[in-house]
Design an enzyme around this catalytic site. Sequence first.
Site, PDB file in Angstrom:
ATOM      1  N   ASN A   9      35.237 -27.523   0.230  1.00  0.00           N
ATOM      2  CA  ASN A   9      35.608 -28.809  -0.372  1.00  0.00           C
ATOM      3  C   ASN A   9      34.353 -29.375  -1.018  1.00  0.00           C
ATOM      4  OD1 ASN A   9      36.405 -31.388  -0.966  1.00  0.00           O
ATOM      5  ND2 ASN A   9      36.812 -32.018   1.154  1.00  0.00           N
ATOM      6  N   TRP A  10      34.285 -29.248  -2.331  1.00  0.00           N
ATOM      7  CA  TRP A  10      33.051 -29.631  -3.032  1.00  0.00           C
ATOM      8  C   TRP A  10      32.963 -31.135  -3.287  1.00  0.00           C
ATOM      9  CZ3 TRP A  10      32.810 -24.964  -7.043  1.00  0.00           C
ATOM     10  CH2 TRP A  10      32.470 -23.805  -6.339  1.00  0.00           C
ATOM     11  N   LYS A  11      34.019 -31.858  -2.969  1.00  0.00           N
ATOM     12  CA  LYS A  11      34.048 -33.324  -3.085  1.00  0.00           C
ATOM     13  C   LYS A  11      33.554 -33.774  -4.466  1.00  0.00           C
ATOM     14  CE  LYS A  11      33.739 -33.509   1.889  1.00  0.00           C
ATOM     15  NZ  LYS A  11      33.281 -34.166   3.111  1.00  0.00           N
ATOM     16  N   HIS A 101      43.028 -35.742   3.673  1.00  0.00           N
ATOM     17  CA  HIS A 101      41.603 -35.722   4.047  1.00  0.00           C
ATOM     18  C   HIS A 101      41.187 -37.123   4.501  1.00  0.00           C
ATOM     19  CE1 HIS A 101      37.269 -35.402   3.872  1.00  0.00           C
ATOM     20  NE2 HIS A 101      37.431 -34.080   3.924  1.00  0.00           N
ATOM     21  N   GLU A 103      38.587 -38.808   4.076  1.00  0.00           N
ATOM     22  CA  GLU A 103      37.958 -39.668   3.061  1.00  0.00           C
ATOM     23  C   GLU A 103      39.023 -40.326   2.172  1.00  0.00           C
ATOM     24  OE1 GLU A 103      35.182 -36.753   1.568  1.00  0.00           O
ATOM     25  OE2 GLU A 103      34.144 -36.828   3.494  1.00  0.00           O
ATOM     26  N   GLU A 173      39.985 -31.905  11.385  1.00  0.00           N
ATOM     27  CA  GLU A 173      38.657 -32.390  11.006  1.00  0.00           C
ATOM     28  C   GLU A 173      38.362 -33.695  11.742  1.00  0.00           C
ATOM     29  OE1 GLU A 173      37.379 -30.719   6.957  1.00  0.00           O
ATOM     30  OE2 GLU A 173      38.520 -32.527   6.583  1.00  0.00           O
ATOM     31  N   GLY A 179      30.364 -34.512   7.652  1.00  0.00           N
ATOM     32  CA  GLY A 179      29.155 -34.926   6.935  1.00  0.00           C
ATOM     33  C   GLY A 179      28.098 -35.562   7.819  1.00  0.00           C
ATOM     34  N   SER A 219      30.930 -30.508   9.609  1.00  0.00           N
ATOM     35  CA  SER A 219      29.576 -29.972   9.809  1.00  0.00           C
ATOM     36  C   SER A 219      29.563 -28.517  10.258  1.00  0.00           C
ATOM     37  CB  SER A 219      28.789 -30.870  10.777  1.00  0.00           C
ATOM     38  OG  SER A 219      28.693 -32.178  10.251  1.00  0.00           O
ATOM     39  N   GLY A 240      32.489 -28.724   3.854  1.00  0.00           N
ATOM     40  CA  GLY A 240      31.995 -29.658   2.844  1.00  0.00           C
ATOM     41  C   GLY A 240      30.578 -29.280   2.433  1.00  0.00           C
ATOM     42  N   GLY A 241      29.604 -29.973   2.993  1.00  0.00           N
ATOM     43  CA  GLY A 241      28.197 -29.805   2.613  1.00  0.00           C
ATOM     44  C   GLY A 241      27.723 -28.366   2.507  1.00  0.00           C
TER      45      GLY A 241
HETATM   46  P1  PGA Z   1      31.359 -31.354   6.055  1.00  0.00           P
HETATM   47  O1  PGA Z   1      32.764 -31.804   5.407  1.00  0.00           O
HETATM   48  O2  PGA Z   1      31.423 -29.851   6.224  1.00  0.00           O
HETATM   49  O3  PGA Z   1      30.321 -31.785   5.057  1.00  0.00           O
HETATM   50  O4  PGA Z   1      31.248 -32.050   7.354  1.00  0.00           O
HETATM   51  C1  PGA Z   1      33.975 -31.226   5.807  1.00  0.00           C
HETATM   52  C2  PGA Z   1      35.129 -31.833   5.038  1.00  0.00           C
HETATM   53  O5  PGA Z   1      35.084 -33.022   4.721  1.00  0.00           O
HETATM   54  O6  PGA Z   1      36.114 -31.139   4.718  1.00  0.00           O
END
Ligand code: PGA
Length: 256
Positions: A9-11, A101, A103, A173, A179, A219, A240-241
Amino acid sequence: MRKKIVAGNWKMNKTQSEIIELTTALSVALQKHELADNHEVIICPSLVYLSKVKDILAILADKKIKVGSQNCHTQNFGAYTGEVSAAMLKSLDVQYVLAGHSERRTYFGENNSIVKAKLDIALAQGLQVIFCCGESLTIREKEAHFDFIATQLEESLFHLTKEELKNIVIAYEPIWAIGTGVTASPEQAEEIHAHIRALLGKKYDETTAENTTILYGGSCKPTNAAQLFSQPNVDGGLIGGASLKADSFMGIIENL
Ligand code: PGA
Protein backbone atom coordinates in the site's frame (compact mmCIF):
# COMPACT_ATOMS: atom_id res chain seq x y z
CA MET A 1 -4.75 -24.32 -1.00
CA ARG A 2 -5.59 -20.74 -0.09
CA LYS A 3 -3.77 -17.81 -1.65
CA LYS A 4 -0.84 -16.19 0.13
CA ILE A 5 -0.35 -12.55 -0.68
CA VAL A 6 2.02 -9.69 -0.08
CA ALA A 7 0.36 -6.40 -1.00
CA GLY A 8 2.08 -3.02 -0.98
CA ASN A 9 0.00 0.00 0.00
CA TRP A 10 2.00 2.93 -1.30
CA LYS A 11 -0.47 5.47 0.15
CA MET A 12 0.06 9.14 -0.87
CA ASN A 13 3.75 8.72 -1.61
CA LYS A 14 6.17 9.36 -4.48
CA THR A 15 6.29 11.40 -7.65
CA GLN A 16 5.63 9.84 -11.04
CA SER A 17 9.32 9.26 -11.81
CA GLU A 18 9.82 7.60 -8.42
CA ILE A 19 6.81 5.37 -9.05
CA ILE A 20 8.23 4.31 -12.42
CA GLU A 21 11.56 3.54 -10.76
CA LEU A 22 10.02 1.53 -7.91
CA THR A 23 7.67 -0.45 -10.14
CA THR A 24 10.48 -1.29 -12.56
CA ALA A 25 12.92 -2.29 -9.80
CA LEU A 26 10.33 -4.50 -8.17
CA SER A 27 9.37 -6.17 -11.42
CA VAL A 28 13.02 -6.85 -12.31
CA ALA A 29 13.68 -8.30 -8.83
CA LEU A 30 10.58 -10.48 -9.02
CA GLN A 31 11.64 -11.90 -12.37
CA LYS A 32 14.50 -13.60 -10.55
CA HIS A 33 12.24 -14.85 -7.79
CA GLU A 34 10.16 -18.00 -8.00
CA LEU A 35 6.56 -17.31 -6.92
CA ALA A 36 4.58 -20.40 -5.94
CA ASP A 37 1.29 -20.92 -7.79
CA ASN A 38 -0.76 -19.82 -4.80
CA HIS A 39 1.41 -16.76 -4.06
CA GLU A 40 0.53 -13.26 -5.24
CA VAL A 41 2.15 -9.84 -5.16
CA ILE A 42 -0.05 -6.75 -5.38
CA ILE A 43 0.90 -3.08 -5.52
CA CYS A 44 -1.49 -0.24 -4.71
CA PRO A 45 -0.09 3.06 -5.98
CA SER A 46 -1.90 6.37 -5.71
CA LEU A 47 -4.89 6.57 -8.05
CA VAL A 48 -3.16 9.02 -10.40
CA TYR A 49 -0.47 6.45 -11.17
CA LEU A 50 -2.63 3.38 -11.76
CA SER A 51 -2.56 3.67 -15.57
CA LYS A 52 1.15 4.35 -15.62
CA VAL A 53 1.88 1.35 -13.42
CA LYS A 54 -0.32 -0.88 -15.57
CA ASP A 55 1.56 0.36 -18.67
CA ILE A 56 4.99 -0.31 -17.13
CA LEU A 57 4.00 -3.83 -16.15
CA ALA A 58 2.67 -4.43 -19.67
CA ILE A 59 5.91 -3.18 -21.24
CA LEU A 60 7.93 -5.42 -18.93
CA ALA A 61 5.56 -8.32 -19.71
CA ASP A 62 5.20 -8.73 -15.95
CA LYS A 63 2.53 -11.31 -15.15
CA LYS A 64 3.46 -11.60 -11.49
CA ILE A 65 2.44 -8.22 -10.11
CA LYS A 66 -1.25 -7.45 -9.70
CA VAL A 67 -2.45 -3.87 -9.33
CA GLY A 68 -4.85 -2.55 -6.74
CA SER A 69 -6.47 0.79 -6.04
CA GLN A 70 -6.38 2.31 -2.55
CA ASN A 71 -9.99 3.40 -2.79
CA CYS A 72 -13.22 3.52 -4.76
CA HIS A 73 -16.50 5.40 -4.36
CA THR A 74 -19.84 3.82 -3.51
CA GLN A 75 -21.33 4.89 -6.88
CA ASN A 76 -20.14 4.06 -10.39
CA PHE A 77 -20.62 7.46 -12.08
CA GLY A 78 -21.97 10.89 -11.24
CA ALA A 79 -21.38 14.24 -9.64
CA TYR A 80 -18.83 13.24 -7.00
CA THR A 81 -15.95 15.65 -7.54
CA GLY A 82 -12.54 14.22 -6.84
CA GLU A 83 -13.68 10.61 -6.52
CA VAL A 84 -12.94 7.46 -8.51
CA SER A 85 -15.31 4.57 -9.10
CA ALA A 86 -15.10 0.80 -9.25
CA ALA A 87 -16.37 0.97 -12.85
CA MET A 88 -13.45 3.26 -13.74
CA LEU A 89 -10.97 0.94 -12.05
CA LYS A 90 -12.42 -2.01 -13.89
CA SER A 91 -12.05 -0.15 -17.19
CA LEU A 92 -8.31 0.18 -16.41
CA ASP A 93 -8.16 -3.54 -15.72
CA VAL A 94 -7.19 -2.96 -12.11
CA GLN A 95 -7.65 -6.24 -10.20
CA TYR A 96 -7.95 -5.23 -6.55
CA VAL A 97 -9.27 -2.42 -4.39
CA LEU A 98 -8.70 -1.71 -0.71
CA ALA A 99 -11.76 -1.03 1.44
CA GLY A 100 -12.02 -0.14 5.09
CA HIS A 101 -8.41 0.94 5.62
CA SER A 102 -8.14 2.62 9.02
CA GLU A 103 -6.77 5.81 7.45
CA ARG A 104 -9.93 6.07 5.33
CA ARG A 105 -12.03 5.38 8.41
CA THR A 106 -10.16 7.94 10.54
CA TYR A 107 -9.53 10.80 8.10
CA PHE A 108 -12.43 10.41 5.67
CA GLY A 109 -15.21 9.31 7.97
CA GLU A 110 -15.76 5.88 6.44
CA ASN A 111 -17.90 3.75 8.72
CA ASN A 112 -18.89 0.10 8.44
CA SER A 113 -21.91 0.87 6.28
CA ILE A 114 -19.88 2.93 3.77
CA VAL A 115 -17.28 0.15 3.66
CA LYS A 116 -20.09 -2.33 3.02
CA ALA A 117 -21.35 -0.24 0.07
CA LYS A 118 -17.81 -0.06 -1.35
CA LEU A 119 -17.45 -3.83 -1.10
CA ASP A 120 -20.73 -4.32 -2.94
CA ILE A 121 -19.97 -1.99 -5.82
CA ALA A 122 -16.42 -3.30 -6.23
CA LEU A 123 -17.58 -6.93 -6.29
CA ALA A 124 -20.38 -6.05 -8.72
CA GLN A 125 -17.71 -4.64 -11.05
CA GLY A 126 -15.69 -7.85 -10.81
CA LEU A 127 -12.91 -6.40 -8.66
CA GLN A 128 -11.35 -8.31 -5.79
CA VAL A 129 -11.40 -6.51 -2.47
CA ILE A 130 -8.87 -6.34 0.33
CA PHE A 131 -11.14 -5.62 3.28
CA CYS A 132 -9.27 -4.07 6.22
CA CYS A 133 -10.29 -4.33 9.84
CA GLY A 134 -8.54 -3.76 13.14
CA GLU A 135 -8.79 -2.10 16.50
CA SER A 136 -7.30 1.03 18.08
CA LEU A 137 -5.06 0.90 21.13
CA THR A 138 -7.91 2.14 23.34
CA ILE A 139 -10.11 -0.74 22.26
CA ARG A 140 -7.32 -3.26 22.81
CA GLU A 141 -6.60 -1.86 26.27
CA LYS A 142 -10.26 -2.35 27.14
CA GLU A 143 -9.91 -5.92 25.84
CA ALA A 144 -12.79 -5.24 23.47
CA HIS A 145 -10.83 -6.03 20.29
CA PHE A 146 -12.35 -9.46 19.61
CA ASP A 147 -15.88 -8.05 19.69
CA PHE A 148 -14.88 -4.91 17.80
CA ILE A 149 -13.51 -6.91 14.90
CA ALA A 150 -16.53 -9.25 14.95
CA THR A 151 -18.75 -6.16 14.57
CA GLN A 152 -16.67 -4.82 11.67
CA LEU A 153 -17.09 -8.16 9.89
CA GLU A 154 -20.77 -8.40 10.79
CA GLU A 155 -21.60 -4.90 9.54
CA SER A 156 -19.52 -4.78 6.35
CA LEU A 157 -18.84 -8.31 5.20
CA PHE A 158 -21.23 -10.92 6.47
CA HIS A 159 -24.09 -9.96 4.13
CA LEU A 160 -22.01 -11.43 1.28
CA THR A 161 -22.66 -14.89 -0.08
CA LYS A 162 -20.09 -17.67 0.06
CA GLU A 163 -19.51 -17.15 -3.67
CA GLU A 164 -18.88 -13.43 -3.21
CA LEU A 165 -16.52 -14.06 -0.33
CA LYS A 166 -14.17 -15.86 -2.74
CA ASN A 167 -13.26 -12.41 -4.08
CA ILE A 168 -12.47 -10.98 -0.66
CA VAL A 169 -9.12 -10.93 1.08
CA ILE A 170 -9.23 -9.86 4.72
CA ALA A 171 -6.44 -7.74 6.19
CA TYR A 172 -6.16 -7.50 9.96
CA GLU A 173 -4.42 -4.22 10.69
CA PRO A 174 -4.27 -3.13 14.33
CA ILE A 175 -4.31 0.67 14.16
CA TRP A 176 -1.68 0.92 16.90
CA ALA A 177 0.76 -0.93 14.63
CA ILE A 178 0.21 1.03 11.40
CA GLY A 179 3.16 3.25 10.58
CA THR A 180 4.27 3.24 14.21
CA GLY A 181 7.14 0.78 14.07
CA VAL A 182 5.31 -1.25 16.73
CA THR A 183 4.36 -4.60 15.27
CA ALA A 184 1.82 -7.02 16.69
CA SER A 185 3.70 -10.04 17.99
CA PRO A 186 3.25 -13.20 15.91
CA GLU A 187 1.11 -14.55 18.77
CA GLN A 188 -1.10 -11.44 18.85
CA ALA A 189 -1.56 -11.58 15.07
CA GLU A 190 -2.26 -15.32 15.10
CA GLU A 191 -4.83 -14.95 17.89
CA ILE A 192 -6.88 -12.43 15.90
CA HIS A 193 -6.47 -14.23 12.58
CA ALA A 194 -7.70 -17.45 14.19
CA HIS A 195 -10.62 -15.48 15.65
CA ILE A 196 -11.52 -14.08 12.21
CA ARG A 197 -11.29 -17.55 10.65
CA ALA A 198 -13.49 -19.00 13.39
CA LEU A 199 -16.08 -16.26 12.76
CA LEU A 200 -16.02 -17.12 9.04
CA GLY A 201 -16.52 -20.78 9.91
CA LYS A 202 -19.47 -19.96 12.10
CA LYS A 203 -21.10 -17.59 9.61
CA TYR A 204 -20.39 -19.63 6.48
CA ASP A 205 -18.70 -23.02 6.75
CA GLU A 206 -15.32 -24.64 7.37
CA THR A 207 -14.35 -24.72 3.69
CA THR A 208 -15.07 -21.01 3.25
CA ALA A 209 -13.09 -20.21 6.40
CA GLU A 210 -10.16 -22.37 5.30
CA ASN A 211 -10.09 -20.84 1.81
CA THR A 212 -10.14 -17.19 2.86
CA THR A 213 -6.83 -15.34 2.80
CA ILE A 214 -6.17 -13.27 5.93
CA LEU A 215 -3.27 -10.80 5.78
CA TYR A 216 -1.53 -9.02 8.62
CA GLY A 217 -0.73 -5.30 8.33
CA GLY A 218 1.08 -2.90 10.64
CA SER A 219 4.84 -2.24 10.63
CA CYS A 220 5.57 -5.50 8.86
CA LYS A 221 9.15 -5.51 7.56
CA PRO A 222 11.80 -7.93 6.27
CA THR A 223 13.02 -8.59 9.82
CA ASN A 224 9.66 -9.67 11.24
CA ALA A 225 7.84 -11.03 8.17
CA ALA A 226 9.15 -14.60 8.53
CA GLN A 227 7.84 -14.95 12.07
CA LEU A 228 4.49 -13.37 11.28
CA PHE A 229 3.96 -15.37 8.07
CA SER A 230 4.89 -18.64 9.76
CA GLN A 231 1.77 -18.44 11.92
CA PRO A 232 -0.82 -20.95 10.68
CA ASN A 233 -3.55 -18.35 10.11
CA VAL A 234 -1.39 -15.53 8.73
CA ASP A 235 -1.43 -15.72 4.93
CA GLY A 236 0.86 -12.81 4.11
CA GLY A 237 0.83 -9.08 4.67
CA LEU A 238 -0.46 -5.67 3.68
CA ILE A 239 2.63 -3.51 3.76
CA GLY A 240 2.87 0.28 3.97
CA GLY A 241 6.25 1.86 4.72
CA ALA A 242 8.38 -1.19 3.95
CA SER A 243 6.82 -1.52 0.47
CA LEU A 244 8.21 1.83 -0.66
CA LYS A 245 11.66 0.43 -1.42
CA ALA A 246 12.08 -2.49 -3.80
CA ASP A 247 14.67 -4.28 -1.67
CA SER A 248 12.70 -4.15 1.58
CA PHE A 249 9.47 -5.12 -0.20
CA MET A 250 11.31 -8.06 -1.81
CA GLY A 251 12.70 -8.93 1.62
CA ILE A 252 9.11 -9.39 2.78
CA ILE A 253 7.94 -11.23 -0.37
CA GLU A 254 10.78 -13.73 0.06
CA ASN A 255 9.25 -14.74 3.38
CA LEU A 256 5.88 -15.78 1.95
P1 PGA B 1 2.69 0.15 7.65
O1 PGA B 1 1.24 0.34 6.99
O2 PGA B 1 3.27 -1.13 7.08
O3 PGA B 1 3.46 1.37 7.24
O4 PGA B 1 2.48 0.06 9.11
C1 PGA B 1 0.38 -0.75 6.78
C2 PGA B 1 -0.91 -0.29 6.14
O5 PGA B 1 -1.37 0.81 6.43
O6 PGA B 1 -1.51 -1.02 5.32
